[in-house]
Design a protein around this motif. Sequence first.
Motif, PDB file in Angstrom:
ATOM      1  N   ILE A  28      41.081  33.180  18.537  1.00 39.16           N
ATOM      2  CA  ILE A  28      41.106  33.064  19.998  1.00 39.16           C
ATOM      3  C   ILE A  28      41.663  31.694  20.402  1.00 39.16           C
ATOM      4  CG2 ILE A  28      39.625  33.035  22.054  1.00 39.16           C
ATOM      5  CD1 ILE A  28      37.676  34.823  20.515  1.00 39.16           C
ATOM      6  N   PRO A  29      42.424  31.634  21.496  1.00 41.50           N
ATOM      7  CA  PRO A  29      42.909  30.322  21.968  1.00 41.50           C
ATOM      8  C   PRO A  29      41.753  29.389  22.293  1.00 41.50           C
ATOM      9  CG  PRO A  29      44.085  32.101  23.063  1.00 41.50           C
ATOM     10  CD  PRO A  29      42.949  32.737  22.318  1.00 41.50           C
ATOM     11  N   CYS A  56      38.703  32.676  26.061  1.00 40.69           N
ATOM     12  CA  CYS A  56      39.064  31.453  25.345  1.00 40.69           C
ATOM     13  C   CYS A  56      37.788  30.747  24.888  1.00 40.69           C
ATOM     14  CB  CYS A  56      39.864  30.505  26.235  1.00 40.69           C
ATOM     15  SG  CYS A  56      41.446  31.166  26.809  1.00 40.69           S
ATOM     16  N   CYS A  58      36.145  27.242  24.847  1.00 40.38           N
ATOM     17  CA  CYS A  58      36.329  25.993  25.577  1.00 40.38           C
ATOM     18  C   CYS A  58      35.381  24.913  25.067  1.00 40.38           C
ATOM     19  CB  CYS A  58      36.088  26.207  27.069  1.00 40.38           C
ATOM     20  SG  CYS A  58      37.229  27.385  27.828  1.00 40.38           S
ATOM     21  N   ILE A 240      48.279  31.268  28.683  1.00 39.96           N
ATOM     22  CA  ILE A 240      47.437  31.382  27.495  1.00 39.96           C
ATOM     23  C   ILE A 240      46.974  32.811  27.257  1.00 39.96           C
ATOM     24  CG2 ILE A 240      45.321  30.551  26.394  1.00 39.96           C
ATOM     25  CD1 ILE A 240      45.706  27.951  28.007  1.00 39.96           C
ATOM     26  N   ARG A 244      48.455  35.660  24.449  1.00 42.11           N
ATOM     27  CA  ARG A 244      47.585  36.459  23.569  1.00 42.11           C
ATOM     28  C   ARG A 244      47.880  37.946  23.723  1.00 42.11           C
ATOM     29  NH1 ARG A 244      43.210  36.183  20.457  1.00 42.11           N
ATOM     30  NH2 ARG A 244      41.561  37.745  20.616  1.00 42.11           N
TER      31      ARG A 244
END
Length: 253
Positions: A28-29, A56, A58, A240, A244
Amino acid sequence: MSTDIFKTTIKVAHQQLDARLLVPQSPIPGILFVHGWGGSQRFDLKRAHTIAGMGCICMTFDLAGHNASDQERQKVSREQNFQDICAAFDTLASHPMVDANSIAIVGHSYGAYLACLLSEFRAVRWLSLLAPALYPDEDWLAPKDQLKRSLLQDYRLQSHTPQDNRALHACSKFTGDVMLFEAEHDELIPRQTLLTYRQAFSQANSLTHRVLKESNHALDEKVAQRNYSVLLYRWIQEMIIGARIGHLPKDIA
C-alpha cells in the motif's frame, strides 16, 4: 492486483460457516506528514486519519525540539531535524504493508523544506508542499532558532537557483509529482519563494500550484483549513490512489 486466499470459518449459533479471506499481495502507498517549525503532528492528524481511510498508510511525528519546551527548540539544528525526517521515512518504508517505491511526503513550511532535501536521498514519489520555507545553506549546523528572521525574509524575497541552494538542487532532480500550496496572505513566505520552488522543479512529472484564498501561513481560519484539506484529498486521490488503481487488472479498473 494479486491476492492471497486463506481458508477460515465464521462461528455462528450451533455451526461454523466455511469462508475465504482474500488479502491483497500488493503493498500500500505510504504518506509521511511533516509539520512546520514550532508546530507538531497535531496539525495533520485529522487529515492523516482521513487519507488512511482512502487506502494509504500514514505516519505523523514530532520533529526533535518540537511539541516540547522552548529551551529544547532553541538548541535543535536543521541537521538534527533532517536526520529526524530520514529516520521517519525509513520507519514508514520498512512497514511490511508499505510499498517502499510509492511514498508521498506532505510537508508544511519548514517541514516542506526538509521534505525537498530528503527527496534527493530517499525514493520519494510524490511531494505536497504547503507554503514551503527556504533557507540559505550557511549555518546548517547552527541552532535553527538562532537564524535571523530579517535576513531570512530578505533571502526569500530574492530569486535563487538550484546551483546556490541545496533544497532547490534537490527539487531540480525530482522526477515525481508535485503539489505546491500557496497561502494568499502568507506573512512569512513571500510569493517569490513559491515561484523559486516552482521554477526549480524542472524535471517533475507534473506540477500543480494552488493558491489558498484568504489564508495566512498557519491556516488559522477554518475555511482555509477546509480548502487546503479538500484540495489535498483530491490530489491524493488523483495521484496516489489513481496510481494504485492503474495497477489493477483491466476488467477491474
